[in-house]
Design a protein around this motif. Structure first.
Motif, PDB file in Angstrom:
ATOM      1  N   PHE A  38      -2.183  -1.511  -4.281  1.00 53.79           N
ATOM      2  CA  PHE A  38      -2.045  -1.583  -2.826  1.00 53.79           C
ATOM      3  C   PHE A  38      -0.633  -1.194  -2.380  1.00 53.79           C
ATOM      4  O   PHE A  38      -0.461  -0.305  -1.555  1.00 53.79           O
ATOM      5  N   TRP A  39       0.403  -1.833  -2.946  1.00 52.16           N
ATOM      6  CA  TRP A  39       1.729  -1.595  -2.378  1.00 52.16           C
ATOM      7  C   TRP A  39       2.380  -0.305  -2.859  1.00 52.16           C
ATOM      8  O   TRP A  39       3.251   0.251  -2.179  1.00 52.16           O
ATOM      9  N   GLY A 318      10.598  -0.737   4.660  1.00 51.16           N
ATOM     10  CA  GLY A 318      11.232  -1.745   3.824  1.00 51.16           C
ATOM     11  C   GLY A 318      10.223  -2.434   2.932  1.00 51.16           C
ATOM     12  O   GLY A 318       9.512  -1.806   2.163  1.00 51.16           O
ATOM     13  N   SER A 319      10.120  -3.771   3.056  1.00 50.42           N
ATOM     14  CA  SER A 319       9.175  -4.533   2.236  1.00 50.42           C
ATOM     15  C   SER A 319       7.901  -4.881   3.005  1.00 50.42           C
ATOM     16  O   SER A 319       7.149  -5.764   2.601  1.00 50.42           O
ATOM     17  N   ASP A 320       7.645  -4.186   4.106  1.00 47.44           N
ATOM     18  CA  ASP A 320       6.388  -4.371   4.845  1.00 47.44           C
ATOM     19  C   ASP A 320       5.323  -3.521   4.156  1.00 47.44           C
ATOM     20  O   ASP A 320       4.953  -2.444   4.612  1.00 47.44           O
ATOM     21  N   TYR A 321       4.813  -4.038   3.046  1.00 49.12           N
ATOM     22  CA  TYR A 321       3.886  -3.272   2.222  1.00 49.12           C
ATOM     23  C   TYR A 321       2.580  -2.979   2.951  1.00 49.12           C
ATOM     24  O   TYR A 321       1.999  -1.899   2.796  1.00 49.12           O
ATOM     25  N   PHE A 322       2.121  -3.927   3.740  1.00 49.87           N
ATOM     26  CA  PHE A 322       0.848  -3.748   4.431  1.00 49.87           C
ATOM     27  C   PHE A 322       0.916  -2.576   5.396  1.00 49.87           C
ATOM     28  O   PHE A 322       0.062  -1.688   5.377  1.00 49.87           O
ATOM     29  N   THR A 323       1.934  -2.556   6.252  1.00 54.08           N
ATOM     30  CA  THR A 323       2.018  -1.485   7.243  1.00 54.08           C
ATOM     31  C   THR A 323       2.311  -0.141   6.591  1.00 54.08           C
ATOM     32  O   THR A 323       1.766   0.895   7.003  1.00 54.08           O
ATOM     33  N   ARG A 324       3.153  -0.129   5.569  1.00 54.48           N
ATOM     34  CA  ARG A 324       3.444   1.144   4.888  1.00 54.48           C
ATOM     35  C   ARG A 324       2.151   1.764   4.351  1.00 54.48           C
ATOM     36  O   ARG A 324       1.885   2.953   4.539  1.00 54.48           O
TER      37      ARG A 324
END
Length: 465
Positions: A38-39, A318-324
């Motif tokens: 996912f990320w 950054g560390s906003d894995y969901f939105t990326r």
């Protein structure tokens, strides 16, 4: 009983990562695999685009697609072809260019010609799809030469370079966007400035502005256009590619343990087919249940009135894995928010899925179109987030259109439907809808504060009975 004082530097004596010699279960390997699929999905996506470009030997056009060797780019000469399927949610407001960076091979020079009053912006992102360059009209960038370097480059900057931009990874992507209005005159006028948009390895830099006549590039047939975006991330290959991807994108602060965990599982699975297969199956499950649903705009983003969505951290995830991952899946390659503000939706005013079986209007009140210093547009995409050919060759409306008709009160109503309106004013403002489900997408290039702080949001898509 009092505990003895902790020794100075005790943390450094602890294992810095899981011990790869320790046996692990298939269930645990699958758990880690599902998470990393996912990320790291956006990173593997861009990595595989680089691999594709690494096989290209010359700048050319392959059907509707742009091709260029690594560290070079190719420019279109007009709007993107509706049959393009490499990048979802293209727009027909700008003339695009595209190139892939391999900064481990060489630093790269980006040329910026004199665009005069024309709107322009160069998007440059790293392996994470985060922007690391500010180049455009909104940044006050001057014509000249700009140097892109990798994270470890320590060479001498040649004389005449205006500014150096350092990437956090060796892999990246460059996509110039140059505004063009929808008239034959402007399509002719833009050609001269396009010749000065170039990218090349530092060794070729001589301080002189280079030019290329894009009309003379080779043209070869492309493959048959598919329905969906090219699949750049495959679960079966994901874990073979992942070590190189993670090596190119070192952990952000706080990600060290996450990386160590993943690398330990990869090491354990290297010689264990059962572990590897469990990871692939977990990736397939994550693709189906986690990643694919994010293709739908209604499943992520900030909720706005009338079912519109937006995000606030475009190309700075950054560390906003969901939105990326959501953006990479649904409409990869968004500009920074001070360069472009995006609004998108799948639903009408009543919350029903937009579909060609119905007719809709999007009405901007007087002085109520997107507040911009650059330009704005309303685009329409089919269920796969691509254009579909229509009788008038129109896929968006906005600043570029010189024939839109305002009402007596100064408002602007866009008519979204499959069949051409019979009323001549409505026909002038017609945005043809593709068959089936579709999505609407507002772009505000060089947005004003009202578009960025939420005080302006798009009007509803209102169904007409």
């Amino acid at each position: 009983m009092n505990r003895p004082p902790v020794s100075p530097g005790w943390a450094r004596a602890l294992p810095p990562a899981p011990d790869a010699r320790v046996s692990i279960t298939e269930a645990y390997a699958a758990h880690v695999a599902r998470d990393v699929f996912f990320w790291a999905w956006p990173l593997v996506n861009l990595y595989n685009r680089r691999l594709a470009f690494s096989k290209m030997k010359e700048q050319r056009y392959a059907g509707p697609l742009l091709e260029a060797p690594l560290n070079r780019l190719t420019m279109l000469r007009d709007y993107v072809d509706p049959e393009e399927r490499n990048v979802a949610c293209p727009n027909q407001d700008v003339v695009y260019g595209l190139g892939m960076l391999a900064l481990d091979v060489s630093p790269v020079v980006l040329q910026v010609p004199d665009f005069g009053d024309r709107f322009w912006v160069y998007q440059v992102v790293d392996l994470r799809t985060d922007s690391f360059v500010q180049l455009g009209k909104m940044h006050g960038s001057s014509p000249g030469f700009y140097l892109l370097v990798g994270p470890d480059w320590r060479g001498e900057v040649p004389r005449g370079i205006t500014r150096v931009f350092r990437a956090s990874s060796q892999t990246g992507l460059v996509a110039p966007r140059i505004f063009q209005d929808d008239t034959a005159q402007d399509k002719a006028a833009i050609q001269a400035v396009l010749t000065g948009i170039m990218m090349y390895p530092l060794a070729e830099y001589d301080g002189q502005m280079k030019h290329i006549d894009w009309s003379k590039l080779p043209k070869v047939p492309g493959g048959p256009p598919g329905e969906e975006e090219t699949r750049w991330v495959l679960p079966e290959r994901f874990f073979d590619e992942l070590p190189d991807v993670l090596a190119d994108a070192p952990p952000l602060p706080g990600e060290e343990a996450r990386y160590a965990q993943v690398l330990a599982v990869l090491a354990a699975a290297k010689d264990d087919p059962k572990l590897k297969q469990a990871m692939i199956e977990a990736a397939r499950d994550a693709e189906e249940k986690l990643v694919n649903p994010l293709f739908q705009f209604r499943n992520y983003g900030l909720r706005l009135p009338h079912h519109w969505r937006t995000i606030s951290n475009e190309s700075a995830f950054g560390s906003d894995y969901f939105t990326r991952t959501a953006v990479a899946k649904s409409n990869i390659l968004v500009n920074s928010p001070d360069e472009t503000k995006y609004f998108y939706q799948d639903l009408d005013e009543a919350g029903q899925r937009l579909n060609s079986a119905n007719r809709y209007t999007v009405s901007f009140p007087k002085d109520g179109t997107p507040p911009v210093n650059g330009f704005w547009s309303l685009s329409i995409y089919n269920e796969h987030h691509f254009f579909v050919a229509n009788p008038i060759g129109r896929f968006s409306v906005g600043t570029k259109n010189k024939d839109l008709q305002l009402a007596a009160d100064g408002s602007l109503t866009i008519h979204v439907q499959t069949e051409a309106p019979t009323d001549p004013v409505q026909r002038a403002n017609w945005l043809p809808a593709p068959k089936g489900d579709f999505s609407l997408y507002v772009r505000a290039y060089w947005p004003k504060v009202a578009a960025m702080d939420g005080s302006w949001t798009p009007p509803p898509a209102r169904r007409i009975d």
